[in-house]
Design a protein around this motif. Structure first.
Motif, mmCIF file in Angstrom:
data_model
loop_
_atom_site.group_PDB
_atom_site.id
_atom_site.type_symbol
_atom_site.label_atom_id
_atom_site.label_comp_id
_atom_site.label_asym_id
_atom_site.label_seq_id
_atom_site.Cartn_x
_atom_site.Cartn_y
_atom_site.Cartn_z
ATOM 1 N N UNK A 42 -3.158 8.168 -0.705
ATOM 2 C CA UNK A 42 -2.463 9.164 0.122
ATOM 3 C C UNK A 42 -2.552 10.520 -0.565
ATOM 4 N N UNK A 43 -2.843 11.537 0.221
ATOM 5 C CA UNK A 43 -2.889 12.893 -0.320
ATOM 6 C C UNK A 43 -1.954 13.758 0.496
ATOM 7 N N UNK A 96 -10.130 15.588 3.280
ATOM 8 C CA UNK A 96 -11.171 14.773 3.890
ATOM 9 C C UNK A 96 -11.655 13.711 2.903
ATOM 10 N N UNK A 97 -11.298 12.465 3.196
ATOM 11 C CA UNK A 97 -11.775 11.332 2.410
ATOM 12 C C UNK A 97 -12.161 10.238 3.391
ATOM 13 N N UNK A 98 -13.430 9.978 3.553
ATOM 14 C CA UNK A 98 -13.854 8.974 4.511
ATOM 15 C C UNK A 98 -14.117 7.625 3.842
ATOM 16 N N UNK A 99 -14.241 7.587 2.554
ATOM 17 C CA UNK A 99 -14.539 6.352 1.845
ATOM 18 C C UNK A 99 -13.303 5.464 1.784
ATOM 19 N N UNK A 137 0.831 -1.205 0.000
ATOM 20 C CA UNK A 137 0.000 0.000 0.000
ATOM 21 C C UNK A 137 0.861 1.249 0.000
ATOM 22 N N UNK A 138 1.859 1.255 0.874
ATOM 23 C CA UNK A 138 2.765 2.407 0.935
ATOM 24 C C UNK A 138 3.449 2.630 -0.401
ATOM 25 N N UNK A 139 3.923 1.553 -1.022
ATOM 26 C CA UNK A 139 4.649 1.710 -2.286
ATOM 27 C C UNK A 139 3.727 2.143 -3.430
ATOM 28 N N UNK A 140 2.422 1.857 -3.303
ATOM 29 C CA UNK A 140 1.466 2.287 -4.326
ATOM 30 C C UNK A 140 0.849 3.651 -4.019
ATOM 31 N N UNK A 141 1.203 4.228 -2.867
ATOM 32 C CA UNK A 141 0.685 5.549 -2.514
ATOM 33 C C UNK A 141 -0.672 5.515 -1.832
#
Length: 167
Positions: A135-136, A144-147, A95-99
């Protein structure tokens, strides 16, 4: 006499520095605080959920399995603790490597097809998929992204499966 006072002072300072900066043994280190996750249910509630599944779903699921040449379908899937911990570490790293920021795991029901081999042919399975959000940067206007969406990482399947009921 002045030299002895300096030596004694040096020993005292050295003792304090050693005490505060040297690692402690395992018994001296406080254990990590264990927090009960939200969503933990009682054994009685789990038994009730299982009984409701048997009451409302078993006949339909097993009748579908009979059409496929099986008496019963799988009711559960299980993975070893090592497999789960290794998968979570793997998924976090990917996940980290894909952002992505991995925030959870989603469990899906699936069915092996007719070409899955005799031991799995047309049986129900369950697989885990990591979930999270892209990641933003903090400067973004979309903070704000809750989904939580599925992260495009290979899911974990191949758990042990069976048709026995709980417990």
């Amino acid at each position: 006499m002045k030299k002895i006072g300096s030596i004694i002072l040096g020993f005292i300072i050295g003792a304090f520095v050693t005490y505060y900066f040297c690692p402690r043994t395992v018994s001296e280190v406080k254990e990590a605080k264990i927090i009960k996750p939200s969503g933990v249910i009682s054994i009685a509630e789990a038994d009730s959920l299982n009984n409701n599944w048997t009451k409302f779903r078993k006949v339909a699921v097993d009748s579908a399995a009979k059409k496929q040449g099986r008496n019963k379908d799988n009711r559960w899937a299980a993975w070893s603790l090592d497999d789960i911990e290794n998968y979570i570490s793997y998924a976090k790293n990917q996940s980290d490597s894909l952002g992505y920021d991995m925030t959870g795991i989603r469990i899906y029901l699936g069915v092996y097809g007719k070409n899955a081999g005799q031991t799995k042919k047309n049986l129900t399975t369950m697989f885990m998929v990591p979930t999270g959000k892209k990641s933003v940067s903090q400067a973004s206007s979309l903070i704000f992204q809750s989904r939580r969406d599925n992260i495009p990482i290979d899911p974990l399947n191949e758990g042990q499966g069976g048709d026995s009921s709980y417990p």
